[in-house]
Write a protein that holds these residues in place. Sequence first.
Motif, PDB file in Angstrom:
ATOM      1  N   GLU A   1      -6.523  16.703   2.757  1.00  0.00           N
ATOM      2  CA  GLU A   1      -6.814  16.278   1.388  1.00  0.00           C
ATOM      3  C   GLU A   1      -5.521  15.790   0.742  1.00  0.00           C
ATOM      4  N   VAL A   2      -5.641  14.758  -0.080  1.00  0.00           N
ATOM      5  CA  VAL A   2      -4.475  14.225  -0.802  1.00  0.00           C
ATOM      6  C   VAL A   2      -4.851  14.090  -2.270  1.00  0.00           C
TER       7      VAL A   2
ATOM      8  N   TYR B   1      12.723   7.220  12.663  1.00  0.00           N
ATOM      9  CA  TYR B   1      11.558   7.563  11.856  1.00  0.00           C
ATOM     10  C   TYR B   1      10.303   7.411  12.708  1.00  0.00           C
ATOM     11  N   SER B   2       9.368   8.320  12.538  1.00  0.00           N
ATOM     12  CA  SER B   2       8.108   8.213  13.271  1.00  0.00           C
ATOM     13  C   SER B   2       6.952   8.550  12.349  1.00  0.00           C
ATOM     14  N   ARG B   3       5.768   8.211  12.776  1.00  0.00           N
ATOM     15  CA  ARG B   3       4.570   8.520  12.008  1.00  0.00           C
ATOM     16  C   ARG B   3       4.308  10.016  12.046  1.00  0.00           C
TER      17      ARG B   3
ATOM     18  N   VAL C   1       7.453   2.307   6.572  1.00  0.00           N
ATOM     19  CA  VAL C   1       7.719   0.892   6.806  1.00  0.00           C
ATOM     20  C   VAL C   1       9.078   0.713   7.475  1.00  0.00           C
ATOM     21  N   GLU C   2       9.777   1.827   7.697  1.00  0.00           N
ATOM     22  CA  GLU C   2      11.088   1.780   8.346  1.00  0.00           C
ATOM     23  C   GLU C   2      10.932   1.270   9.787  1.00  0.00           C
TER      24      GLU C   2
ATOM     25  N   ALA D   1       0.827  -1.206   0.000  1.00  0.00           N
ATOM     26  CA  ALA D   1       0.000   0.000   0.000  1.00  0.00           C
ATOM     27  C   ALA D   1       0.863   1.259   0.000  1.00  0.00           C
ATOM     28  N   LEU D   2       0.368   2.308  -0.641  1.00  0.00           N
ATOM     29  CA  LEU D   2       1.018   3.613  -0.617  1.00  0.00           C
ATOM     30  C   LEU D   2       0.687   4.263   0.717  1.00  0.00           C
ATOM     31  N   LEU D   3       1.702   4.727   1.436  1.00  0.00           N
ATOM     32  CA  LEU D   3       1.504   5.283   2.776  1.00  0.00           C
ATOM     33  C   LEU D   3       1.664   6.796   2.777  1.00  0.00           C
TER      34      LEU D   3
END
Length: 92
Positions: free
Chosen positions: A80-81, A71-73, A65-66, A58-60
């Motif tokens: 909007e995307v 790295y953090s969320r 995925v690291e 999936a595109l995140l």
Amino acid sequence: SQDFVDTPVGSIQTGKWYHFAGVLNREEGRIEAYLNGELVGVNAVSTTSSSVQSDAAALLFGATVESSASYSRFNGDIDEVRLWNVARSLDD
């Protein structure tokens, strides 16, 4: 391979809304970051198709995925995307 561009330190402040646009242009070998319509970061990218990877995952947005603690969320709201299959210009 992974391509990236950073925004300048301090350019994003807590509690404010921003319009962010990222443009990956393999033909010109550039990746660009825009904040509120202004170019704030540029980096070089490979122009060869051999550096492009295909992935069924999936595109995140706002996640990674690291597995490194470095790295953090993303901690915020995304309103909007839009995802384009062409490199858009600043005027676009």
